[in-house]
Design a protein around this motif. Structure first.
Motif, PDB file in Angstrom:
ATOM      1  N   ILE A 193     -16.468  10.036   2.059  1.00 46.11           N
ATOM      2  CA  ILE A 193     -15.645   9.896   3.192  1.00 46.11           C
ATOM      3  C   ILE A 193     -14.806  11.339   3.565  1.00 46.11           C
ATOM      4  CG2 ILE A 193     -13.345   9.155   2.226  1.00 46.11           C
ATOM      5  CD1 ILE A 193     -13.163   7.433   4.820  1.00 46.11           C
ATOM      6  N   LYS A 194     -14.697  11.790   4.643  1.00 51.93           N
ATOM      7  CA  LYS A 194     -14.014  13.064   5.363  1.00 51.93           C
ATOM      8  C   LYS A 194     -12.602  12.717   5.557  1.00 51.93           C
ATOM      9  CE  LYS A 194     -18.352  14.823   7.335  1.00 51.93           C
ATOM     10  NZ  LYS A 194     -18.963  15.182   8.652  1.00 51.93           N
ATOM     11  N   PRO A 195     -11.754  13.502   5.538  1.00 47.71           N
ATOM     12  CA  PRO A 195     -10.366  13.341   5.620  1.00 47.71           C
ATOM     13  C   PRO A 195     -10.301  12.906   6.944  1.00 47.71           C
ATOM     14  CG  PRO A 195     -10.408  15.494   4.542  1.00 47.71           C
ATOM     15  CD  PRO A 195     -11.942  14.941   4.840  1.00 47.71           C
ATOM     16  N   SER A 196     -11.082  13.121   7.951  1.00 44.46           N
ATOM     17  CA  SER A 196     -10.877  12.862   9.324  1.00 44.46           C
ATOM     18  C   SER A 196     -11.226  11.469   9.754  1.00 44.46           C
ATOM     19  CB  SER A 196     -11.890  13.833  10.099  1.00 44.46           C
ATOM     20  OG  SER A 196     -13.035  13.812   9.613  1.00 44.46           O
ATOM     21  N   GLU A 197     -12.080  11.030   8.530  1.00 40.32           N
ATOM     22  CA  GLU A 197     -12.583   9.703   9.068  1.00 40.32           C
ATOM     23  C   GLU A 197     -11.590   8.395   8.150  1.00 40.32           C
ATOM     24  OE1 GLU A 197     -17.249  10.778   8.694  1.00 40.32           O
ATOM     25  OE2 GLU A 197     -16.221  10.363   6.886  1.00 40.32           O
ATOM     26  N   VAL A 198     -10.720   8.857   7.372  1.00 43.10           N
ATOM     27  CA  VAL A 198      -9.681   7.753   6.771  1.00 43.10           C
ATOM     28  C   VAL A 198      -8.945   6.880   7.424  1.00 43.10           C
ATOM     29  CG1 VAL A 198      -7.895   7.722   5.189  1.00 43.10           C
ATOM     30  CG2 VAL A 198      -9.451   9.643   4.604  1.00 43.10           C
ATOM     31  N   ILE A 199      -8.353   7.420   8.400  1.00 37.82           N
ATOM     32  CA  ILE A 199      -7.463   6.728   9.444  1.00 37.82           C
ATOM     33  C   ILE A 199      -8.260   5.508  10.097  1.00 37.82           C
ATOM     34  CG2 ILE A 199      -5.876   6.605  11.392  1.00 37.82           C
ATOM     35  CD1 ILE A 199      -4.955   9.409  10.369  1.00 37.82           C
ATOM     36  N   ALA A 200      -9.423   5.871  10.766  1.00 39.79           N
ATOM     37  CA  ALA A 200     -10.230   5.138  11.267  1.00 39.79           C
ATOM     38  C   ALA A 200     -10.607   3.877  10.299  1.00 39.79           C
ATOM     39  CB  ALA A 200     -11.547   5.771  11.911  1.00 39.79           C
ATOM     40  N   LEU A 201     -11.116   4.370   9.053  1.00 38.91           N
ATOM     41  CA  LEU A 201     -11.806   3.314   8.169  1.00 38.91           C
ATOM     42  C   LEU A 201     -10.627   2.449   7.634  1.00 38.91           C
ATOM     43  CD1 LEU A 201     -14.033   2.240   6.459  1.00 38.91           C
ATOM     44  CD2 LEU A 201     -13.300   3.990   4.672  1.00 38.91           C
ATOM     45  N   LYS A 202      -9.800   3.166   7.364  1.00 35.88           N
ATOM     46  CA  LYS A 202      -8.289   2.322   7.305  1.00 35.88           C
ATOM     47  C   LYS A 202      -7.824   1.017   8.283  1.00 35.88           C
ATOM     48  CE  LYS A 202      -3.619   2.631   5.196  1.00 35.88           C
ATOM     49  NZ  LYS A 202      -2.470   3.632   4.980  1.00 35.88           N
ATOM     50  N   LYS A 203      -7.778   1.558   9.294  1.00 35.66           N
ATOM     51  CA  LYS A 203      -7.711   0.648  10.608  1.00 35.66           C
ATOM     52  C   LYS A 203      -8.379  -0.562  10.628  1.00 35.66           C
ATOM     53  CE  LYS A 203      -7.227   0.717  15.745  1.00 35.66           C
ATOM     54  NZ  LYS A 203      -7.087   1.844  16.821  1.00 35.66           N
ATOM     55  N   THR A 204      -9.943  -0.371  10.487  1.00 34.10           N
ATOM     56  CA  THR A 204     -10.931  -1.438  10.591  1.00 34.10           C
ATOM     57  C   THR A 204     -10.823  -2.150   9.283  1.00 34.10           C
ATOM     58  OG1 THR A 204     -12.599   0.206   9.584  1.00 34.10           O
ATOM     59  CG2 THR A 204     -12.436  -0.148  11.996  1.00 34.10           C
ATOM     60  N   SER A 205     -10.151  -1.607   8.053  1.00 32.07           N
ATOM     61  CA  SER A 205     -10.228  -2.668   6.862  1.00 32.07           C
ATOM     62  C   SER A 205      -9.142  -3.536   6.878  1.00 32.07           C
ATOM     63  CB  SER A 205     -10.151  -1.389   5.532  1.00 32.07           C
ATOM     64  OG  SER A 205      -8.831  -0.923   5.580  1.00 32.07           O
ATOM     65  N   PHE A 206      -8.200  -3.203   7.686  1.00 28.53           N
ATOM     66  CA  PHE A 206      -7.072  -4.295   7.633  1.00 28.53           C
ATOM     67  C   PHE A 206      -7.347  -5.362   8.497  1.00 28.53           C
ATOM     68  CE2 PHE A 206      -3.192  -1.171   7.406  1.00 28.53           C
ATOM     69  CZ  PHE A 206      -3.196  -0.904   6.315  1.00 28.53           C
ATOM     70  N   PRO A 207      -6.790  -6.747   8.070  1.00 29.94           N
ATOM     71  CA  PRO A 207      -6.926  -7.726   8.870  1.00 29.94           C
ATOM     72  C   PRO A 207      -6.487  -7.587  10.327  1.00 29.94           C
ATOM     73  CG  PRO A 207      -6.149  -8.452   6.641  1.00 29.94           C
ATOM     74  CD  PRO A 207      -6.107  -6.930   6.808  1.00 29.94           C
ATOM     75  N   PRO A 208      -6.913  -8.187  11.283  1.00 32.05           N
ATOM     76  CA  PRO A 208      -6.308  -7.918  12.656  1.00 32.05           C
ATOM     77  C   PRO A 208      -4.880  -8.384  12.661  1.00 32.05           C
ATOM     78  CG  PRO A 208      -7.952  -9.765  12.873  1.00 32.05           C
ATOM     79  CD  PRO A 208      -8.209  -9.061  11.293  1.00 32.05           C
ATOM     80  N   GLU A 209      -4.506  -9.476  11.954  1.00 33.22           N
ATOM     81  CA  GLU A 209      -3.302 -10.058  11.908  1.00 33.22           C
ATOM     82  C   GLU A 209      -2.085  -8.913  11.575  1.00 33.22           C
ATOM     83  OE1 GLU A 209      -5.884 -13.349  10.948  1.00 33.22           O
ATOM     84  OE2 GLU A 209      -5.608 -11.211  10.102  1.00 33.22           O
ATOM     85  N   VAL A 210      -2.668  -7.722  11.083  1.00 31.56           N
ATOM     86  CA  VAL A 210      -1.659  -6.773  10.389  1.00 31.56           C
ATOM     87  C   VAL A 210      -1.011  -5.925  11.711  1.00 31.56           C
ATOM     88  CG1 VAL A 210      -1.291  -4.748   9.305  1.00 31.56           C
ATOM     89  CG2 VAL A 210      -2.541  -6.496   8.227  1.00 31.56           C
ATOM     90  N   LEU A 211      -1.931  -5.442  12.480  1.00 29.07           N
ATOM     91  CA  LEU A 211      -1.874  -4.762  13.729  1.00 29.07           C
ATOM     92  C   LEU A 211      -1.513  -5.405  14.744  1.00 29.07           C
ATOM     93  CD1 LEU A 211      -4.781  -2.185  13.574  1.00 29.07           C
ATOM     94  CD2 LEU A 211      -2.464  -1.954  12.562  1.00 29.07           C
ATOM     95  N   GLU A 212      -1.675  -6.577  14.870  1.00 29.70           N
ATOM     96  CA  GLU A 212      -1.086  -7.835  15.821  1.00 29.70           C
ATOM     97  C   GLU A 212       0.606  -7.838  15.417  1.00 29.70           C
ATOM     98  OE1 GLU A 212      -1.502 -12.611  16.452  1.00 29.70           O
ATOM     99  OE2 GLU A 212      -3.308 -11.189  16.090  1.00 29.70           O
ATOM    100  N   ALA A 213       0.785  -8.063  14.319  1.00 31.98           N
ATOM    101  CA  ALA A 213       2.201  -8.115  13.861  1.00 31.98           C
ATOM    102  C   ALA A 213       3.072  -7.048  14.209  1.00 31.98           C
ATOM    103  CB  ALA A 213       2.289  -8.580  12.202  1.00 31.98           C
TER     104      ALA A 213
END
Length: 111
Positions: A4-24
């Motif tokens: 993984i590239k450093p520039s890809e970490v945030i996007a991967l992290k965002k998709t790895s969280f259950p949707p309830e996390v960002l919803e909360a």
């Protein structure tokens, strides 16, 4: 598969969280928004996530579901997480702020 590239970490992290996390977090940001900033306690975020997921709160901490700062920074928020240090006695909190727009050079010089 490649590393993984450093520039890809945030996007991967965002998709790895259950949707309830960002919803909360979105719900707490909106609920506590004062026009420029939103502040709320970490324990409130943890409790809301656990409630939405129907999971024990320990899972929220174990899976690091509260580590969302970089995700929201990538969306344009100024995010601060304030956690008490040794010998400090207050509760950890998040602050999400709308960045101030830089002043236009034209406005700065009154032209």
């Amino acid at each position: 598969m490649k590393p993984i590239k450093p520039s890809e970490v945030i996007a991967l992290k965002k998709t790895s969280f259950p949707p309830e996390v960002l919803e909360a977090f979105n719900e707490l940001i909106a609920k506590n928004f004062s026009g420029r900033r939103s502040e709320f306690l970490m324990k409130d975020a943890a409790n809301l996530i656990a409630s939405k997921m129907g999971s024990p709160i320990a899972l929220v901490y174990k899976e690091k579901f509260l580590d969302v700062e970089d995700i929201y920074r990538a969306e344009g928020w100024l995010v601060t997480f304030d956690n008490p240090g040794y010998n400090e006695d207050y509760e950890a909190k998040y602050t999400f702020e709308v960045p101030k727009a830089p002043r236009d050079t034209y406005d700065r010089y009154g032209k």
